[in-house]
Design a protein around this motif. Structure first.
Motif, mmCIF file in Angstrom:
data_model
loop_
_atom_site.group_PDB
_atom_site.id
_atom_site.type_symbol
_atom_site.label_atom_id
_atom_site.label_comp_id
_atom_site.label_asym_id
_atom_site.label_seq_id
_atom_site.Cartn_x
_atom_site.Cartn_y
_atom_site.Cartn_z
ATOM 1 N N ALA A 1 24.778 -14.805 88.619
ATOM 2 C CA ALA A 1 24.272 -16.176 88.693
ATOM 3 C C ALA A 1 22.755 -16.189 88.880
ATOM 4 O O ALA A 1 22.057 -17.052 88.332
ATOM 5 N N LEU A 2 22.233 -15.226 89.626
ATOM 6 C CA LEU A 2 20.786 -15.139 89.812
ATOM 7 C C LEU A 2 20.101 -14.817 88.486
ATOM 8 O O LEU A 2 19.134 -15.480 88.115
ATOM 9 N N ILE A 3 20.592 -13.831 87.774
ATOM 10 C CA ILE A 3 19.992 -13.470 86.483
ATOM 11 C C ILE A 3 20.051 -14.666 85.533
ATOM 12 O O ILE A 3 19.088 -14.959 84.825
ATOM 13 N N ALA A 4 21.152 -15.391 85.526
ATOM 14 C CA ALA A 4 21.294 -16.562 84.660
ATOM 15 C C ALA A 4 20.316 -17.675 85.035
ATOM 16 O O ALA A 4 19.972 -18.510 84.199
ATOM 17 N N ALA A 5 19.840 -17.687 86.272
ATOM 18 C CA ALA A 5 18.927 -18.729 86.731
ATOM 19 C C ALA A 5 17.498 -18.528 86.224
ATOM 20 O O ALA A 5 16.705 -19.468 86.219
ATOM 21 N N PHE A 6 17.176 -17.313 85.786
ATOM 22 C CA PHE A 6 15.832 -17.059 85.263
ATOM 23 C C PHE A 6 15.716 -17.611 83.845
ATOM 24 O O PHE A 6 16.682 -17.578 83.080
ATOM 25 N N PRO A 7 14.535 -18.115 83.473
ATOM 26 C CA PRO A 7 14.364 -18.767 82.163
ATOM 27 C C PRO A 7 14.801 -17.918 80.965
ATOM 28 O O PRO A 7 15.358 -18.432 80.026
ATOM 29 N N ASP A 8 14.544 -16.621 81.012
ATOM 30 C CA ASP A 8 14.921 -15.736 79.902
ATOM 31 C C ASP A 8 15.914 -14.683 80.394
ATOM 32 O O ASP A 8 15.921 -13.547 79.921
ATOM 33 N N GLY A 9 16.711 -15.069 81.394
ATOM 34 C CA GLY A 9 17.718 -14.156 81.939
ATOM 35 C C GLY A 9 17.093 -12.868 82.436
ATOM 36 O O GLY A 9 16.000 -12.872 83.019
ATOM 37 N N ALA A 10 17.767 -11.740 82.181
ATOM 38 C CA ALA A 10 17.299 -10.431 82.650
ATOM 39 C C ALA A 10 15.965 -10.037 82.036
ATOM 40 O O ALA A 10 15.255 -9.188 82.581
ATOM 41 N N THR B 1 13.347 -12.049 81.671
ATOM 42 C CA THR B 1 12.228 -12.778 82.262
ATOM 43 C C THR B 1 11.306 -11.746 82.901
ATOM 44 O O THR B 1 11.755 -10.887 83.662
ATOM 45 N N THR B 2 10.020 -11.815 82.594
ATOM 46 C CA THR B 2 9.086 -10.784 83.042
ATOM 47 C C THR B 2 7.972 -11.367 83.882
ATOM 48 O O THR B 2 7.346 -12.356 83.507
ATOM 49 N N CYS B 3 7.726 -10.730 85.028
ATOM 50 C CA CYS B 3 6.561 -11.030 85.856
ATOM 51 C C CYS B 3 5.533 -9.957 85.530
ATOM 52 O O CYS B 3 5.876 -8.778 85.393
ATOM 53 N N CYS B 4 4.286 -10.366 85.420
ATOM 54 C CA CYS B 4 3.262 -9.435 84.971
ATOM 55 C C CYS B 4 1.944 -9.724 85.686
ATOM 56 O O CYS B 4 1.487 -10.861 85.701
ATOM 57 N N VAL B 5 1.368 -8.682 86.278
ATOM 58 C CA VAL B 5 0.041 -8.760 86.878
ATOM 59 C C VAL B 5 -0.682 -7.477 86.484
ATOM 60 O O VAL B 5 -0.278 -6.387 86.879
ATOM 61 N N GLY B 6 -1.711 -7.619 85.672
ATOM 62 C CA GLY B 6 -2.418 -6.435 85.190
ATOM 63 C C GLY B 6 -1.462 -5.524 84.447
ATOM 64 O O GLY B 6 -0.751 -5.951 83.540
#
Length: 133
Positions: free
Chosen positions: A81-90, A92-97
């Motif tokens: 359910a958590l993975i499904a809550a992200f906009p692009d599922g699994a 979905t990428t967070c990126c810093v540098g």
């Protein structure tokens, strides 16, 4: 100062924070979260604008996670359910540098005892802490 990627306009950190709060407050609290949700997408785009020079990496990742989960309905009871809550599922990428982390990778940092998760902040707190950021 950061630039809004759609227009190139310079935006102050205060305005970024104000805008992010406003977008998050517009969430309808849907039972299911869709990758097509424009509110969650806007929150994620705004969170990405945070000035990398002034904000620690852990805070930027934290903001990106909470932004990505802006449209999620809590509590979330299961990893799926958590993975499904992200906009692009699994994916979905967070990126810093050079640092990149997908929701699928971050999900591996969670334990069954972490569920149910009560808020996007709780999710971000756990992931950032366990990732050693």
């Amino acid at each position: 100062m950061s630039k809004w990627k759609y227009t190139g306009k310079d935006v102050t950190p205060e305005k970024i924070d104000e805008s992010l709060k406003a977008v998050k407050s517009a969430c309808f609290g849907c039972d299911t979260h869709s990758a097509d949700c424009s509110i969650a997408q806007a929150a994620g785009d705004i969170a990405e604008m945070m000035d990398e020079k002034n904000i620690p990496v852990k805070d930027q990742i934290h903001a990106q996670i909470t932004g990505a989960l802006a449209g999620a309905t809590f509590p979330i009871a299961t990893p799926d359910a958590l993975i499904a809550a992200f906009p692009d599922g699994a994916n979905t990428t967070c990126c810093v540098g050079d640092l990149k982390m997908t929701a699928g990778e971050a999900g591996k940092l969670l334990n069954p005892s972490d569920f149910p998760l009560k808020s996007a902040k709780d999710v971000a707190d756990i992931i950032v802490s366990r990732a050693g950021l």
